[in-house]
Motif scaffolding. Sequence first.
Motif, PDB file in Angstrom:
ATOM      1  N   GLU A 166      -8.709  -4.776   6.690  1.00 32.13           N
ATOM      2  CA  GLU A 166      -8.702  -4.005   5.582  1.00 32.13           C
ATOM      3  C   GLU A 166      -8.022  -4.296   4.111  1.00 32.13           C
ATOM      4  OE1 GLU A 166      -7.502   0.747   4.308  1.00 32.13           O
ATOM      5  OE2 GLU A 166      -6.777   0.017   6.190  1.00 32.13           O
ATOM      6  N   GLU A 177     -10.119  -7.250   2.701  1.00 32.19           N
ATOM      7  CA  GLU A 177     -11.457  -6.733   2.168  1.00 32.19           C
ATOM      8  C   GLU A 177     -11.230  -6.124   0.770  1.00 32.19           C
ATOM      9  OE1 GLU A 177     -13.065  -4.600   4.933  1.00 32.19           O
ATOM     10  OE2 GLU A 177     -13.795  -6.047   6.111  1.00 32.19           O
ATOM     11  N   ASN A 178      -9.888  -5.670   0.487  1.00 32.30           N
ATOM     12  CA  ASN A 178      -9.687  -4.960  -0.826  1.00 32.30           C
ATOM     13  C   ASN A 178      -8.977  -5.614  -1.691  1.00 32.30           C
ATOM     14  OD1 ASN A 178     -10.481  -2.394   0.468  1.00 32.30           O
ATOM     15  ND2 ASN A 178      -8.575  -1.831   1.089  1.00 32.30           N
ATOM     16  N   ALA A 238       0.826  -1.240  -0.173  1.00 35.83           N
ATOM     17  CA  ALA A 238      -0.210   0.101   0.081  1.00 35.83           C
ATOM     18  C   ALA A 238       0.863   1.267   0.017  1.00 35.83           C
ATOM     19  CB  ALA A 238      -0.897  -0.044   1.175  1.00 35.83           C
TER      20      ALA A 238
END
Length: 256
Positions: free
Chosen positions: A251, A254-255, A147
């Motif tokens: 998170e 889920e992405n 990320a």
Amino acid sequence: EPFVLVGDVIRRETQTYESVLKAIATGGRTPQEIGAALGLASSYLSPYLKQLEALHLVERRIPATIPPERRRTSRSSRYHLADSYLRFYFRFIAPNLNLVEQELTDLLWERMGEQTSASSVESFRAFVGETAFEDLCREWTLVQARARRLPFSPEMVGSHWALDAQVDVVAVNWRDKAILVGECKWGVDAVGRSVIRELVDKAPRVVPGEDWAVHYTFFARSGFTDAAWAEAESLGATLVDLARLDADLWEASENV
């Protein structure tokens, strides 16, 4: 096709493969240590270890601090069980199968504790801290790297071990000469300033060169003391408690 053949080989030599898995689960990390546990020459084990790697039951880890050009030939590798269930099975269930079959659950918990001369709860907590929690901390580091949330973009995430130092989490970018070192604590008490300082003092034995940028991350199940927060702030270090670790990993999942 290759996996079918490997599975067929394992079915024909189940006892040998199970013995190798058990030796790794009980602390054998190198071919020499695994061979010693089985009374076999380490050279004899090579095909068995390769087959287990191919089945993703075993993984061969190399210190993240080994340069890319030396990784293929490095002799610093360690073998680990890749599957968390297998780790648990060989650590706690296999030695107590008779208790499982007779559903003697309370006695099973007692025996699990006796294996480490502690209560069963403490024994299981140590098992989680030694395996699952450190793996999750390295996964968190990878998630942050993907990320672009780390101070640099790592080329490798793993850990470090040597005779003079061991570090739970390490991320390295060789071209930019940047390294992240991290400590994982699964204890019931908040992490204090001394843990921060211990890693800082250890870092020079881990960092590949004097001109490298060093970043620190600390992971703690039970959070951190005020003194630890103050010390981390002075270093620009990142502190990650269990709530943040869980939220960030959820998170990321889920992405996907």
